[in-house]
Design a protein around this motif. Structure first.
Motif, PDB file in Angstrom:
ATOM      1  N   MET A   1      28.491  34.698  76.284  1.00  0.00           N
ATOM      2  CA  MET A   1      29.528  34.224  76.909  1.00  0.00           C
ATOM      3  C   MET A   1      30.034  34.866  78.206  1.00  0.00           C
ATOM      4  SD  MET A   1      33.267  32.981  75.448  1.00  0.00           S
ATOM      5  CE  MET A   1      33.754  31.351  75.977  1.00  0.00           C
ATOM      6  N   SER A   2      30.480  34.283  79.391  1.00  0.00           N
ATOM      7  CA  SER A   2      30.854  34.792  80.303  1.00  0.00           C
ATOM      8  C   SER A   2      32.062  34.354  80.957  1.00  0.00           C
ATOM      9  CB  SER A   2      29.772  35.055  81.185  1.00  0.00           C
ATOM     10  OG  SER A   2      30.204  35.575  82.716  1.00  0.00           O
ATOM     11  N   ILE A   3      32.855  35.159  81.370  1.00  0.00           N
ATOM     12  CA  ILE A   3      34.234  34.377  82.138  1.00  0.00           C
ATOM     13  C   ILE A   3      34.135  34.371  83.838  1.00  0.00           C
ATOM     14  CG2 ILE A   3      36.721  34.737  82.581  1.00  0.00           C
ATOM     15  CD1 ILE A   3      36.290  34.514  79.757  1.00  0.00           C
ATOM     16  N   THR A   4      34.179  33.204  84.322  1.00  0.00           N
ATOM     17  CA  THR A   4      34.013  32.993  85.509  1.00  0.00           C
ATOM     18  C   THR A   4      35.258  32.827  86.136  1.00  0.00           C
ATOM     19  OG1 THR A   4      34.102  30.737  85.269  1.00  0.00           O
ATOM     20  CG2 THR A   4      31.949  31.532  85.075  1.00  0.00           C
ATOM     21  N   ASN A  32      35.423  40.043  81.615  1.00  0.00           N
ATOM     22  CA  ASN A  32      34.018  40.272  80.978  1.00  0.00           C
ATOM     23  C   ASN A  32      33.768  41.485  80.395  1.00  0.00           C
ATOM     24  OD1 ASN A  32      32.575  37.737  81.495  1.00  0.00           O
ATOM     25  ND2 ASN A  32      33.120  38.201  83.835  1.00  0.00           N
ATOM     26  N   ALA A  33      34.437  42.756  80.860  1.00  0.00           N
ATOM     27  CA  ALA A  33      34.195  43.804  80.317  1.00  0.00           C
ATOM     28  C   ALA A  33      34.823  43.920  78.891  1.00  0.00           C
ATOM     29  CB  ALA A  33      34.902  45.282  81.087  1.00  0.00           C
ATOM     30  N   LYS A  36      32.288  42.009  76.428  1.00  0.00           N
ATOM     31  CA  LYS A  36      31.013  42.714  76.382  1.00  0.00           C
ATOM     32  C   LYS A  36      31.114  43.927  75.256  1.00  0.00           C
ATOM     33  CE  LYS A  36      27.627  45.708  78.846  1.00  0.00           C
ATOM     34  NZ  LYS A  36      27.221  46.431  80.061  1.00  0.00           N
ATOM     35  N   TYR A  37      32.424  44.426  75.573  1.00  0.00           N
ATOM     36  CA  TYR A  37      32.654  45.478  74.512  1.00  0.00           C
ATOM     37  C   TYR A  37      32.978  44.941  72.776  1.00  0.00           C
ATOM     38  CZ  TYR A  37      34.985  49.193  72.177  1.00  0.00           C
ATOM     39  OH  TYR A  37      35.270  50.339  71.311  1.00  0.00           O
ATOM     40  N   ALA A  38      33.705  43.773  72.894  1.00  0.00           N
ATOM     41  CA  ALA A  38      33.527  42.979  71.669  1.00  0.00           C
ATOM     42  C   ALA A  38      32.418  42.485  70.947  1.00  0.00           C
ATOM     43  CB  ALA A  38      34.693  41.863  71.899  1.00  0.00           C
ATOM     44  N   GLU A  39      31.317  42.305  72.015  1.00  0.00           N
ATOM     45  CA  GLU A  39      30.031  41.926  71.356  1.00  0.00           C
ATOM     46  C   GLU A  39      29.552  43.049  70.551  1.00  0.00           C
ATOM     47  OE1 GLU A  39      27.651  40.274  74.668  1.00  0.00           O
ATOM     48  OE2 GLU A  39      28.991  38.601  74.974  1.00  0.00           O
ATOM     49  N   LYS A  40      29.928  44.249  70.826  1.00  0.00           N
ATOM     50  CA  LYS A  40      29.227  45.183  69.958  1.00  0.00           C
ATOM     51  C   LYS A  40      29.760  45.081  68.468  1.00  0.00           C
ATOM     52  CE  LYS A  40      29.532  49.085  73.429  1.00  0.00           C
ATOM     53  NZ  LYS A  40      30.075  50.397  73.720  1.00  0.00           N
ATOM     54  N   LEU A  41      30.600  44.473  68.060  1.00  0.00           N
ATOM     55  CA  LEU A  41      30.820  44.095  66.511  1.00  0.00           C
ATOM     56  C   LEU A  41      30.100  43.128  66.145  1.00  0.00           C
ATOM     57  CD1 LEU A  41      34.959  43.509  67.254  1.00  0.00           C
ATOM     58  CD2 LEU A  41      33.822  45.608  66.361  1.00  0.00           C
ATOM     59  N   ASN A  42      29.561  42.411  66.759  1.00  0.00           N
ATOM     60  CA  ASN A  42      28.403  41.490  66.108  1.00  0.00           C
ATOM     61  C   ASN A  42      27.131  42.470  65.618  1.00  0.00           C
ATOM     62  OD1 ASN A  42      29.773  39.320  66.659  1.00  0.00           O
ATOM     63  ND2 ASN A  42      28.763  38.952  68.817  1.00  0.00           N
ATOM     64  N   GLY A  43      26.894  43.515  66.272  1.00  0.00           N
ATOM     65  CA  GLY A  43      25.891  44.358  65.832  1.00  0.00           C
ATOM     66  C   GLY A  43      25.852  45.292  64.624  1.00  0.00           C
ATOM     67  N   LEU A  44      27.347  45.174  64.118  1.00  0.00           N
ATOM     68  CA  LEU A  44      27.794  45.836  63.033  1.00  0.00           C
ATOM     69  C   LEU A  44      27.440  45.271  61.672  1.00  0.00           C
ATOM     70  CD1 LEU A  44      31.514  47.007  64.009  1.00  0.00           C
ATOM     71  CD2 LEU A  44      29.406  48.492  64.097  1.00  0.00           C
TER      72      LEU A  44
END
Length: 95
Positions: A1-4, A32-33, A36-44
């Protein structure tokens, strides 16, 4: 997801904010930063971890009620601007 920039404009409109073009670009980049940082939680690996509503255990910090002697009414009423029949007298607020 990206914020435009269009997303930033939409949120600014909802918040009744006027943003310059440079602010729109700045907020778009910052949001967006964050995503991107919050997406790291999906990898836990969250297997076996129970959901919690608070990270620390909560405990009641209130003391037990205990009966104890109160101040004498004469000493308490020394702070009253006016007193009547052993009670604080205040101006009426209802007619």
């Amino acid at each position: 997801m990206s914020i435009t920039i269009k997303d930033v404009e939409h949120v600014a409109n909802l918040a009744r904010l006027e943003l310059s073009e440079s602010e729109k670009e700045q907020f778009s980049g910052q949001l967006n930063a964050i995503l991107k940082y919050a997406e790291k939680l999906n990898g836990l690996d969250m297997e076996g971890i129970e959901p919690t509503s608070h990270v620390l255990p909560l405990a009641n910090v209130m003391r037990e009620d205990a009966v104890k002697l109160s101040w004498p009414i004469e000493k308490v009423l020394l702070n009253a601007p006016e007193e009547e029949n052993g009670q604080f007298k205040v101006p009426a607020v209802l007619e």
